[in-house]
Design an enzyme around this catalytic site. Structure first.
Site, mmCIF file in Angstrom:
data_model
loop_
_atom_site.group_PDB
_atom_site.id
_atom_site.type_symbol
_atom_site.label_atom_id
_atom_site.label_comp_id
_atom_site.label_asym_id
_atom_site.label_seq_id
_atom_site.Cartn_x
_atom_site.Cartn_y
_atom_site.Cartn_z
ATOM 1 N N ILE A 1 0.814 6.740 0.555
ATOM 2 C CA ILE A 1 0.297 5.839 1.347
ATOM 3 C C ILE A 1 -1.214 5.761 0.984
ATOM 4 O O ILE A 1 -1.805 6.626 0.861
ATOM 5 C CB ILE A 1 0.309 6.175 2.835
ATOM 6 N N CYS A 2 -1.422 4.681 0.886
ATOM 7 C CA CYS A 2 -3.069 4.168 0.666
ATOM 8 C C CYS A 2 -3.699 3.664 1.889
ATOM 9 O O CYS A 2 -3.375 2.438 2.309
ATOM 10 C CB CYS A 2 -3.027 3.326 -0.447
ATOM 11 N N LEU A 3 -3.936 4.675 2.591
ATOM 12 C CA LEU A 3 -4.906 4.115 3.902
ATOM 13 C C LEU A 3 -6.300 4.914 3.987
ATOM 14 O O LEU A 3 -6.082 5.947 3.684
ATOM 15 C CB LEU A 3 -3.878 4.366 4.918
ATOM 16 N N ASN B 1 0.921 -1.183 -0.109
ATOM 17 C CA ASN B 1 -0.147 -0.078 -0.214
ATOM 18 C C ASN B 1 0.668 1.148 0.011
ATOM 19 O O ASN B 1 0.424 2.303 0.429
ATOM 20 C CB ASN B 1 -0.994 0.131 1.063
#
Lengths: 738, 178
Positions: free
Chosen positions: B114-116, B106
């Site tokens: 960041i993929c959150l 991610n």
């Protein structure tokens, strides 16, 4: 060989000269009469030795008509300039007579130091002058030439000793006791001494002024001196100045005009002398405030006349450094002197520039003292033993003033005074407390310390002494006006706790009477109280539990957490042969309670019996009983209860420590807690930002709330952390040790 | 009222304090919140996460440190991240990226993005720096392979040895400089 032309030239000149001298008289009879006239005149003018009665007599008996005729003839023959030259030459030649006289008089003066000799010398010189003076008829030019020559010669031969004598003479003219002939000034004038020694004469005046000021004004601060000094100047100094500086004045108006210049010089000198005197005394003047108001007003007026502000600042700063800002001075003393300084300098210099310059070192010093806040707060709540309040009781209580930014729209705005430094802050005349509080950057410190102090005082109130609580309440109300309602909210809660405790206690007692009267405080709002692990043994424990039970039925949502070490216990010990009744701290009570189970205990048993207390405190508590003859230490660390009093009970070593003040964590200890908090921040920044130099850490610590340490303190702290192996320092940068 | 002024506040570009009085006020309240968060973060002793403002002049740029949780493939590694708070924080999530290259399904290996979800549409004002850091730490051990940014990483996630090799190829240990 002379040429014919030259011959005729010389012949013509000779004829002309002859005709001038011989006039139109037949033969050389004109020449002869001229020569006679010359001789008479020269003889008349010849400077005589006035000490020689014969020559003086000859001079006196000269036939004035004949002399005048002779001068007339010389004048007509236009030989007067030559006559004058001869005359002046002869003065120079004869001057040794005067020199001889002067040396004689001065030698006499040196021996006797009698001013009278100097007088006589001056008059004698005047006599010489008069005796040698040419007759008036010769006109002012010749007279002036004579005077000039006479004075030049006089000054050239006056020995250095003369100046000393002359000065003494001038001084004597200032002392009114000695009757001096007013003609002495004329004599000075005639001899040209006034002009030549003007500086010296003025210095005599200055010295007189200085002496008078020091004599009459030193250490007299209660009343302004300036007015009196001015009066003295006009009655004593001005008349003395008159003959010298206002000679020839026809009326007072004219005299005043002539005196103006020199008079203001003397006045300035008087101001300066007084100013210097007061400057040297300033520290003591401030100590004596407000009994030294007079001196302050004097100083204010002098400073307007004389530019001595910087030297005043310097003198005061130096005096403060030497006499005030050192470890030997009590903080209270420094504070009260600071307050007095504020008040005094406000009188001298209302805009506050002087104050700013002087106060700066004091404030910086006070900031470094650990007990400054405590002293100020103690004074605020009237907890001062000296009873000498910093604050004037008549001063209206007002909210703390914030530093105002300048209001340039104010029509009465004044620029800062020219000697104000770049960091000068215009502080409008503010009250003393605001000034004291502004020593620190925030008032939070004060509020915190106030809480600690209040806690201490409230807990010290034993029995139900609501009067004292009321007194504290009144104090807090007054302080609220200063610090604002919000800041003192915690104090408010503390006070409420006191009354609530009483109410709750009343209720609990009504349900089930108990001899325990706790003060119930809200832990959240009180300063951290020193905790202790004492567990009260035996009946105390039972009493506490009973009370707690009753309390929790009354207030089911609350739970009592006992701080047994903060109370006092009223005990009645019933021993075999005696009964002892007294008030003791809880630890003492706990120990003696243990002895009701068995008679002999060792120290370690005792300590574990009360649930953990350090040996020093335990020993102290036990010694109280030993001193009272209740316990005895038979073997070291083993105590035995004396059911029967032993005869040779040692005299009490100290008064029982019954009324010991409850210990509240002082601000200093709280500081240690603060430091632990700062460590978290330091750790945080070093983790994320890597190695940092010290000053960077210092600035970054700005993020920590209430951070107020100096770089030096931080350096010490980092050093301590290094010793514990938490950080590594290299080349002035610090990083975490891992 | 607070909400109103905050939503009126200019977007992130106008971050500099003292631009106008209104930004200043807002910046003041945001700064206060950030100071409080810093305080909380410093006081809480959550192991392996930490953050601190980059410089003393700017409270809106932070540097964070996350240690890989033990018993995961990231164990023993330390990652540096940068956190940038918007002027209308906490109503808008801070921008966060990895400064240390992080091989993770991610995380973008190049930009560090960041993929959150909580950093995007699921953001809420009740989250704080501490919760973000904890989330990131747990994200290291439990990636969301359903929406990978780094498809290579997502592909090799199930073969730990290959993943570890890739990870160590990209990983650079933190140097101790400011």
């Amino acid at each position: 060989m002379a040429s014919a032309a030259l011959r005729s030239q010389v012949a013509a000149k000779w004829q002309e000269g002859f005709a001038r001298l011989n006039r139109t008289e037949p033969g050389i009879s004109g020449l002869i009469s001229f020569s006679q006239a010359w001789n008479i005149a020269a003889d008349y003018l010849h400077p005589r030795d006035i000490t020689d009665p014969l020559s003086a007599k000859a001079h006196g008996t000269a036939d004035m008509a004949l002399v005048k005729a002779a001068f007339d003839m010389i004048n007509r023959s236009r030989r007067l300039p030559v006559m004058l030259e001869t005359f002046l030459d002869s003065i120079c030649n004869q001057y040794y007579l005067i020199a001889r006289d002067i040396h004689r008089y001065l030698a006499q003066y040196e021996q006797s130091a009698d001013i009278g000799v100097m007088f006589r010398l001056i008059y004698r010189l005047v006599d010489w002058y008069r005796a040698w003076a040419p007759i008036e008829e010769l006109g002012p030019t010749i007279r002036a030439a004579y005077t000039l020559t006479f004075q030049t010669q006089l000054f050239s031969i006056l020995p250095p000793g003369f100046v000393r004598g002359f000065k003494a003479l001038c001084v004597s003219t200032l002392v009114p006791v000695v009757q001096i002939s007013p003609f002495i000034w004329d004599a000075f004038e005639t001899l040209g001494l006034t002009d030549r020694y003007e500086g010296l004469i003025a210095s005599v005046g200055y010295e007189r002024i200085e002496a008078y000021v020091h004599e009459t004004c030193t250490a007299k601060w209660d009343e302004p001196c300036l007015e009196r000094l001015r009066h003295w100047m006009s009655t004593q100094i001005v008349p003395w100045m008159l003959p010298m500086y206002a000679k020839g004045a026809l009326n007072t108006e004219e005299a005043r005009g002539m005196l103006q210049n020199v008079g203001s010089r003397f006045d300035f000198h008087m101001n300066k002398t007084l100013c210097d005197l007061r400057t040297s005394e300033i520290f003591d003047i401030i100590i004596d405030f407000p009994d030294s108001m007079g001196a302050l007003y004097d100083l204010k007026e002098c400073l307007q006349r004389v530019d001595q502000r910087s030297s005043l600042v310097q003198a005061l700063r130096k005096a403060n450094r030497k006499r005030l800002l050192h470890p030997g001075a009590d903080t209270k003393l420094i504070l009260s002197q600071y307050v007095a300084t504020i008040k005094c300098l406000r009188i001298i210099d209302p805009p506050g520039v002087l104050l700013f310059k002087v106060a700066d070192p004091i404030r910086r010093y006070l900031r470094e003292r650990p007990d400054t806040i405590r002293s100020i707060v103690a004074n605020l709540v009237g907890d001062d033993d000296s009873g000498d309040s910093l604050v004037d009781e008549n001063e209206p209580i007002q909210p703390l003033q914030q530093l105002e930014t300048e209001d340039y729209n104010d029509p009465n705005w004044d620029p800062e005074p020219i000697d104000a430094g770049p960091d000068f802050r215009t502080n409008k005349p503010s009250d003393v407390i605001s000034t004291l509080v502004s020593i620190y950057d925030s008032k939070d410190l004060f509020v915190k310390e106030l809480q600690v102090l209040l806690a201490q005082r409230l807990l010290a109130i034993t029995d139900d002494n609501s009067e004292k609580v009321e007194k504290e309440r009144r104090n807090i109300e007054i302080l609220k006006i200063r610090f604002g309602e919000a800041a003192l909210q915690v104090c408010e809660v503390m006070l409420k706790d006191m009354t609530d405790s009483k109410r709750i206690d009343g209720h609990v007692q009504s349900q089930k009477a108990s001899i325990v009267h706790p003060t119930i405080i809200s832990r959240h709002f009180w300063p951290s109280l020193e905790s202790s692990d004492i567990v009260m043994p035996g009946q105390f424990q039972a009493l506490q539990t009973e009370y707690a039970k009753e309390f929790s039925t009354f207030k089911p949502d609350k739970k009592l957490r006992w701080l047994p070490h903060l109370g006092t216990v009223h005990l009645e010990l019933q021993l075999e042969d005696r009964t002892i009744e007294m008030d003791v701290p809880p630890l003492e009570a706990a120990f003696i309670e243990l002895f009701s189970a068995k008679n002999v205990w060792t120290m370690d048993e005792l300590i574990s019996g009360v649930g953990g207390v350090d040996r020093v405190a335990a020993l102290k508590a036990l010694l109280t009983w030993v001193d009272l003859g209740v316990l005895k230490e038979d073997v070291e660390n083993t105590f035995r209860l004396l059911e029967v009093q032993e005869e040779a009970a040692p005299p009490p070593r100290s008064a029982p420590a019954a009324a010991e003040e409850p210990t509240v964590t002082a601000a200093q200890q709280q500081q240690a807690d603060q430091m632990r908090l700062y460590w978290k921040f330091i750790e945080g920044m070093l983790t994320n930002l890597g190695a940092l130099p010290l000053d960077r850490i210092q600035t970054m610590l700005r993020f920590a709330p209430g951070y107020d340490q100096t770089v030096e303190q931080l350096a010490g702290f980092m050093e301590a952390a290094r010793r514990e192996g938490l950080v590594v320092g290299r080349d002035g940068t610090w990083k975490l040790n891992r | 009222m607070e909400q109103l002024t905050t939503s009126l506040a200019p977007p992130r570009a106008n971050l500099k304090p003292s631009v106008t009085s209104s930004t200043q006020q807002v910046a003041g309240s945001v700064a206060k919140r950030l100071t409080n968060e810093l305080m909380t973060l410093m006081m809480s002793s959550s192991p392996g996460i930490s953050a601190f403002p980059k410089s003393d002049g700017n409270l809106f740029e932070w540097v964070g440190t996350i240690e890989g949780p033990s018993e995961t493939i990231y164990s023993g590694l330390t990652f540096r991240i940068s956190i940038s708070f918007p002027a209308n924080y906490p109503y808008v999530a801070p921008a966060i990226k990895f400064d240390t290259p992080c091989f993770h399904p991610n995380v973008d290996i190049n930009s560090g993005a960041i993929c959150l979800d909580i950093l995007q549409d699921k953001w809420s004002a009740v989250y704080s720096v501490q919760t973000i850091l904890l989330s990131l730490q747990s994200l290291l051990g439990e990636p969301n392979n359903a929406s990978p940014l780094n498809t290579d990483a997502a592909a090799v996630w199930d073969t730990p040895d290959a993943f570890r090799t890739q990870l160590m190829k990209h990983y650079q240990p933190i140097k101790d400089t400011a």
